[in-house]
Each structure stands twice: as structure tokens, then as C-alpha cells.
Design a protein around this motif. Structure first.
Motif, PDB file in Angstrom:
ATOM      1  N   ASN A  62      40.173 -35.473  -6.519  1.00 35.20           N
ATOM      2  CA  ASN A  62      40.323 -35.253  -7.960  1.00 35.20           C
ATOM      3  C   ASN A  62      39.128 -34.532  -8.586  1.00 35.20           C
ATOM      4  OD1 ASN A  62      41.433 -35.534 -10.614  1.00 35.20           O
ATOM      5  ND2 ASN A  62      40.042 -37.260 -10.949  1.00 35.20           N
ATOM      6  N   ASN A  83      38.740 -38.114 -18.169  1.00 35.77           N
ATOM      7  CA  ASN A  83      37.581 -38.451 -17.336  1.00 35.77           C
ATOM      8  C   ASN A  83      37.465 -39.928 -17.003  1.00 35.77           C
ATOM      9  OD1 ASN A  83      36.915 -35.764 -17.458  1.00 35.77           O
ATOM     10  ND2 ASN A  83      35.277 -36.011 -18.957  1.00 35.77           N
ATOM     11  N   PRO A  87      41.368 -41.130 -13.949  1.00 32.98           N
ATOM     12  CA  PRO A  87      40.807 -41.603 -12.682  1.00 32.98           C
ATOM     13  C   PRO A  87      41.093 -43.081 -12.418  1.00 32.98           C
ATOM     14  CG  PRO A  87      39.209 -40.223 -13.814  1.00 32.98           C
ATOM     15  CD  PRO A  87      40.342 -40.448 -14.772  1.00 32.98           C
ATOM     16  N   HIS A 103      36.357 -38.360  -5.920  1.00 30.38           N
ATOM     17  CA  HIS A 103      36.226 -38.048  -7.342  1.00 30.38           C
ATOM     18  C   HIS A 103      34.852 -37.443  -7.587  1.00 30.38           C
ATOM     19  CE1 HIS A 103      37.003 -38.538 -11.634  1.00 30.38           C
ATOM     20  NE2 HIS A 103      35.816 -39.099 -11.770  1.00 30.38           N
ATOM     21  N   SER A 105      31.630 -36.658 -10.296  1.00 28.10           N
ATOM     22  CA  SER A 105      30.962 -37.062 -11.529  1.00 28.10           C
ATOM     23  C   SER A 105      29.772 -36.139 -11.775  1.00 28.10           C
ATOM     24  CB  SER A 105      30.562 -38.536 -11.460  1.00 28.10           C
ATOM     25  OG  SER A 105      30.164 -39.006 -12.738  1.00 28.10           O
ATOM     26  N   LYS A 134      32.502 -39.768 -18.117  1.00 25.13           N
ATOM     27  CA  LYS A 134      32.408 -39.665 -16.649  1.00 25.13           C
ATOM     28  C   LYS A 134      31.910 -40.976 -16.040  1.00 25.13           C
ATOM     29  CE  LYS A 134      33.173 -36.487 -14.487  1.00 25.13           C
ATOM     30  NZ  LYS A 134      34.466 -36.060 -13.867  1.00 25.13           N
ATOM     31  N   GLY A 137      34.721 -43.371 -15.870  1.00 25.68           N
ATOM     32  CA  GLY A 137      35.571 -43.053 -14.731  1.00 25.68           C
ATOM     33  C   GLY A 137      35.012 -43.619 -13.433  1.00 25.68           C
ATOM     34  N   ILE A 141      36.902 -46.613 -11.136  1.00 21.73           N
ATOM     35  CA  ILE A 141      37.233 -46.409  -9.718  1.00 21.73           C
ATOM     36  C   ILE A 141      36.629 -47.521  -8.870  1.00 21.73           C
ATOM     37  CG2 ILE A 141      36.817 -44.918  -7.720  1.00 21.73           C
ATOM     38  CD1 ILE A 141      36.997 -42.532  -9.744  1.00 21.73           C
ATOM     39  N   HIS A 148      36.895 -45.189  -1.856  1.00 21.78           N
ATOM     40  CA  HIS A 148      36.516 -44.083  -2.724  1.00 21.78           C
ATOM     41  C   HIS A 148      35.183 -43.454  -2.353  1.00 21.78           C
ATOM     42  CE1 HIS A 148      34.431 -47.554  -4.538  1.00 21.78           C
ATOM     43  NE2 HIS A 148      33.527 -46.670  -4.957  1.00 21.78           N
ATOM     44  N   ILE A 150      32.594 -41.075  -4.650  1.00 22.06           N
ATOM     45  CA  ILE A 150      32.299 -40.430  -5.932  1.00 22.06           C
ATOM     46  C   ILE A 150      31.087 -39.538  -5.721  1.00 22.06           C
ATOM     47  CG2 ILE A 150      31.571 -40.775  -8.314  1.00 22.06           C
ATOM     48  CD1 ILE A 150      32.999 -43.535  -8.175  1.00 22.06           C
TER      49      ILE A 150
END
Length: 298
Positions: A62, A83, A87, A103, A105, A134, A137, A141, A148, A150
Motif C-alpha cells: 500500500n 492515511n 490502512p 505500508h 510512512s 501517517k 496509520g 496497522i 506487517h 511499515i
């Protein structure tokens, strides 16, 4: 997450700088379903859920985001929707599927007051709505419990979209001199660098003999920027040195206070990539090298 020989990868925001590069870099890692806003509008949370449930991806990547930093100061709801809320939905659906979520940031989650480079565990304190959205987000998550990665990056540019590089090239062709902020420091990061390193990391994930164990070990936040750092003024001078303009414009250094913007920017956006390198064995090129390659390939 079950290991798949040919996973389905859902890629958002393919018309953005990073999304465009990812659409190419992720080829070979699986079946890439690359969607623009017409196919997946992150502002429509019901559509986000529906698309993910119909596609059942093994990976969601994403890069899509609300990135108009100054506009976000007045378009708070829109920034938060894209944002933070979108997410969060992607993460919830990924958790249900056992899918991995990648994702992106930003350095703007920090206030820029640190004397030195930021590491992933440093306290966050965003100074503008964009950074706040952000960070929200990121937190959503992590709270979802999904697998995940990030990646926090900074000062993103490329040969398409809206960014500092293209603005400088346009203005440099029009003007004899430009005033550029010289007291904010960070790492200009080519969108291609972000995509290439992301693909390298995901290749490791898909090759893992035990994907569940791999994601359990690696889930978290990583800083991913070009190596080295400069000011916006230094970035502008480097752009013009490689651009081959008929006449080089004069670049005048100014303090940020002389160029007020609706959104406050951090003075220090330098972030350490040590965790990324230690975890995945990948290293971003120096910002000057990447910039030269980007301009040469335009």
C-alpha cells in the motif's frame, strides 16, 4: 500465512511515484493486481473491504496515500481517511486472511528536534496533520495484529508526479535564481530505490521456508531512505548540477522562517537505516548516486 509459490499481490496507488515503480519491481514475485483509484478508491472504505475480500491476496502493498502536506492542514478528514482509516481496514482484512501488509510512512512522524539520526524506537511527535495521519496509520496497522512491514521514508522524488525534483527542473528552466530552504536536513529518496528495496525484502519473505515464522520475526517498522543527507538547498544544487540546463540558475540559501508554509516541517529528518540493513541485508544507495541515475533516465 501459508507459503505460496505464486502469491497474489494487491498493489494500491499505481499512479503515484512509489506505486508506479512498485508495479515494475514486484513483477516475478507473484501475480500483481495493480489498481489505481478507479479500481480501488481508498476513500471508500466499503470498497476497500470488498476488493480485498474478493481478491484474497497473500500480500497487500500500500503506497497509496494523501500526500498534499500543506492542504492536509485544512483537509483533515480526507488526510485521515486515506492515511489512517484505509490502512486500518487493509490491516484488519489482512489479519483475517493471514496476509502480509506492506505500508509506507514518513519522517514527518518526528518533530525534527533530535540532534542526530532518528531510529525506529525514538518517540514520535508529528508537527502537522499529514504526520499525525501517517502516525495514526502506523498505529492502526500495529494494533490489528496483522503481519506487517511499515517503511518510513523521506523526501520522496521521481521522474513523475509532483515532487521537489520536478519542481526545481521546471523553475530552473524559467528563472535565473531561486531561493531554497537551507536549514532543514534529510535524505532525498528516489521512488525507484524504495520499490527496489521493497521487492528485495518481499523476495526474502516469499522464499522463506516458514512464512509464518518469517513474518512473526520481521513484522514492524523500518526506516528506508537513501544513504547520506543534505538540505533542500543542497538537493536543489545537486539537481541542477546533473540536469544539464542551458543556464544554471543561482540557488540562494534561506531559512525556513523566510518561506512559511501552512504545515510545519521538521528541521531534522535524518533517519538511520541500520535496522533495515541488519534485518534484511539491503542497503540504499547514496542520495547523490540515486539522483544522478534518476535524472539520467528521464
Amino acid at each position: 500465512m501459508v507459503l505460496h509459490d505464486h502469491p497474489t499481490i494487491l498493489l494500491t496507488g499505481i499512479n503515484g511515484q512509489v506505486g508506479f515503480e512498485l508495479a515494475r519491481s514486484l513483477q516475478g514475485l507473484g501475480k500483481v493486481v495493480a489498481l489505481d483509484r478507479g479500481g480501488l478508491d481508498l476513500a471508500d472504505l466499503d470498497q476497500v473491504r470488498r476488493v480485498v475480500r474478493e481478491l484474497k491476496p497473500n500480500l497487500i502493498v500500500n503506497p497509496a496515500a494523501y500526500t498534499a502536506v500543506d492542504k492536509a492542514e485544512t483537509e483533515i478528514e480526507a488526510a485521515m481517511r486515506l492515511n489512517a482509516e484505509a490502512p486500518a481496514v487493509l490491516a484488519e482484512e489482512a489479519e483475517k486472511l493471514g496476509a502480509g501488509l506492506v505500508h509506507y510512512s514518513t519522517d514527518y512522524v518526528f518533530d525534527g528536534s533530535k540532534d542526530g539520526v532518528y531510529v525506529e524506537t525514538d518517540p514520535t511527535n508529528p508537527q502537522n496533520v499529514y504526520g499525525q495521519s501517517k502516525l495514526a496509520g502506523e498505529q492502526a496497522i500495529a494494533a490489528s495484529g496483522c503481519r506487517h512491514l511499515i517503511f518510513r521514508t523521506s523526501w520522496v522524488y521521481g521522474a513523475r508526479g509532483k515532487n521537489f525534483l520536478l519542481t526545481m527542473l521546471r523553475l530552473g528552466a524559467e528563472r535565473d535564481e531561486l531561493s531554497v530552504v537551507a536549514d532543514q536536513v534529510g535524505a532525498p529518496t528516489w521512488a525507484n530505490t524504495i520499490a527496489a528495496l521493497t521487492a528485495n525484502v518481499l523476495a526474502q519473505a516469499t522464499a522463506a521456508s516458514d512464512a509464518d515464522e518469517w513474518w512473526n520475526r520481521h513484522s514492524g517498522i523500518y526506516h528506508l531512505t537513501a544513504s547520506g543527507a543534505t538540505s533542500w538547498h543542497g538537493f536543489a544544487e545537486a539537481i541542477f548540477s546533473h540536469a544539464g540546463l542551458p543556464k544554471m540558475p543561482k540557488v540562494i540559501p534561506i531559512p525556513a522562517s523566510a518561506y512559511p508554509t501552512p504545515a510545519k516541517r521538521p528541521d531534522n529528518s535524518r533517519m538511520s537505516n541500520d535496522k533495515l540493513e541488519a534485518s534484511f541485508g539491503v542497503r540504499a544507495p547514496d542520495w547523490r548516486v540515486a539522483l544522478k541515475l534518476c535524472i539520467a533516465g528521464r
